[in-house]
Scaffold this motif. Sequence first.
Motif, PDB file in Angstrom:
ATOM      1  N   SER A  14     -16.996  -0.548 -15.464  1.00 34.07           N
ATOM      2  CA  SER A  14     -16.510  -1.244 -16.424  1.00 34.07           C
ATOM      3  C   SER A  14     -16.365  -2.760 -15.973  1.00 34.07           C
ATOM      4  CB  SER A  14     -15.111  -0.882 -17.130  1.00 34.07           C
ATOM      5  OG  SER A  14     -14.096  -1.073 -15.906  1.00 34.07           O
ATOM      6  N   GLY A  21      -8.488  -7.725 -21.692  1.00 36.38           N
ATOM      7  CA  GLY A  21      -9.206  -6.258 -21.910  1.00 36.38           C
ATOM      8  C   GLY A  21     -10.294  -5.712 -20.992  1.00 36.38           C
ATOM      9  N   THR A  22     -10.701  -4.888 -21.078  1.00 33.39           N
ATOM     10  CA  THR A  22     -11.772  -4.084 -20.234  1.00 33.39           C
ATOM     11  C   THR A  22     -13.002  -3.751 -21.339  1.00 33.39           C
ATOM     12  OG1 THR A  22     -10.916  -1.909 -20.162  1.00 33.39           O
ATOM     13  CG2 THR A  22     -10.473  -3.287 -18.532  1.00 33.39           C
ATOM     14  N   ALA A  23     -14.169  -3.694 -20.826  1.00 30.05           N
ATOM     15  CA  ALA A  23     -15.280  -3.172 -21.598  1.00 30.05           C
ATOM     16  C   ALA A  23     -16.305  -2.209 -20.652  1.00 30.05           C
ATOM     17  CB  ALA A  23     -16.062  -4.435 -22.157  1.00 30.05           C
ATOM     18  N   ASP A  24     -16.934  -1.594 -21.377  1.00 27.43           N
ATOM     19  CA  ASP A  24     -18.123  -0.567 -20.519  1.00 27.43           C
ATOM     20  C   ASP A  24     -19.405  -0.274 -21.316  1.00 27.43           C
ATOM     21  OD1 ASP A  24     -17.528   1.464 -22.552  1.00 27.43           O
ATOM     22  OD2 ASP A  24     -16.158   2.672 -21.430  1.00 27.43           O
ATOM     23  N   THR A  69     -15.542  -2.725 -26.010  1.00 32.79           N
ATOM     24  CA  THR A  69     -14.408  -2.831 -25.583  1.00 32.79           C
ATOM     25  C   THR A  69     -13.493  -1.555 -25.546  1.00 32.79           C
ATOM     26  OG1 THR A  69     -13.603  -3.653 -27.612  1.00 32.79           O
ATOM     27  CG2 THR A  69     -14.491  -5.189 -26.305  1.00 32.79           C
ATOM     28  N   ASP A  70     -12.462  -1.574 -24.820  1.00 31.54           N
ATOM     29  CA  ASP A  70     -11.518  -0.479 -24.698  1.00 31.54           C
ATOM     30  C   ASP A  70     -10.572  -0.354 -26.094  1.00 31.54           C
ATOM     31  OD1 ASP A  70      -8.715  -1.902 -24.325  1.00 31.54           O
ATOM     32  OD2 ASP A  70     -10.065  -2.889 -22.932  1.00 31.54           O
ATOM     33  N   SER A  71      -9.920   0.476 -26.319  1.00 33.85           N
ATOM     34  CA  SER A  71      -9.627   0.905 -27.630  1.00 33.85           C
ATOM     35  C   SER A  71      -8.243  -0.397 -28.043  1.00 33.85           C
ATOM     36  CB  SER A  71      -9.005   2.107 -27.892  1.00 33.85           C
ATOM     37  OG  SER A  71      -7.962   2.672 -26.999  1.00 33.85           O
ATOM     38  N   THR A  73      -8.308  -3.404 -26.871  1.00 34.66           N
ATOM     39  CA  THR A  73      -8.851  -4.628 -27.145  1.00 34.66           C
ATOM     40  C   THR A  73      -9.484  -4.744 -28.243  1.00 34.66           C
ATOM     41  OG1 THR A  73      -9.210  -4.900 -24.511  1.00 34.66           O
ATOM     42  CG2 THR A  73     -10.587  -6.160 -26.151  1.00 34.66           C
TER      43      THR A  73
END
Length: 90
Positions: A14, A21-24, A69-71, A73
């Motif tokens: 990620s 936020g984070t993203a993957d 993006t994570d939920s 975010t």
Amino acid sequence: MRVEEFAPLLEGESVLLDDGGTADVWTEDLVLAGAEAVARYVDGPVPGAPAITRHEHGAGVAWYVATRTDSATTARHVGRMVSAAGVAPV
């Protein structure tokens, strides 16, 4: 805004965004070309590149999310988009 390069992430990897936020799954290297960066990558294959953009054109606004993006975010930014569009529950 245009995509210069697509940069997939390894399974389980990620990246951090500068809005917390984070993203993957993937990242994209974007050129703004009139759009504004709403969030940028902090690390990963394209640190400093825009991850979420907003571009006003005429009476409209276009948003582009260049990653998954994570939920939290996603909910935060969708809430911002809905609010800015004047959409309200009936």
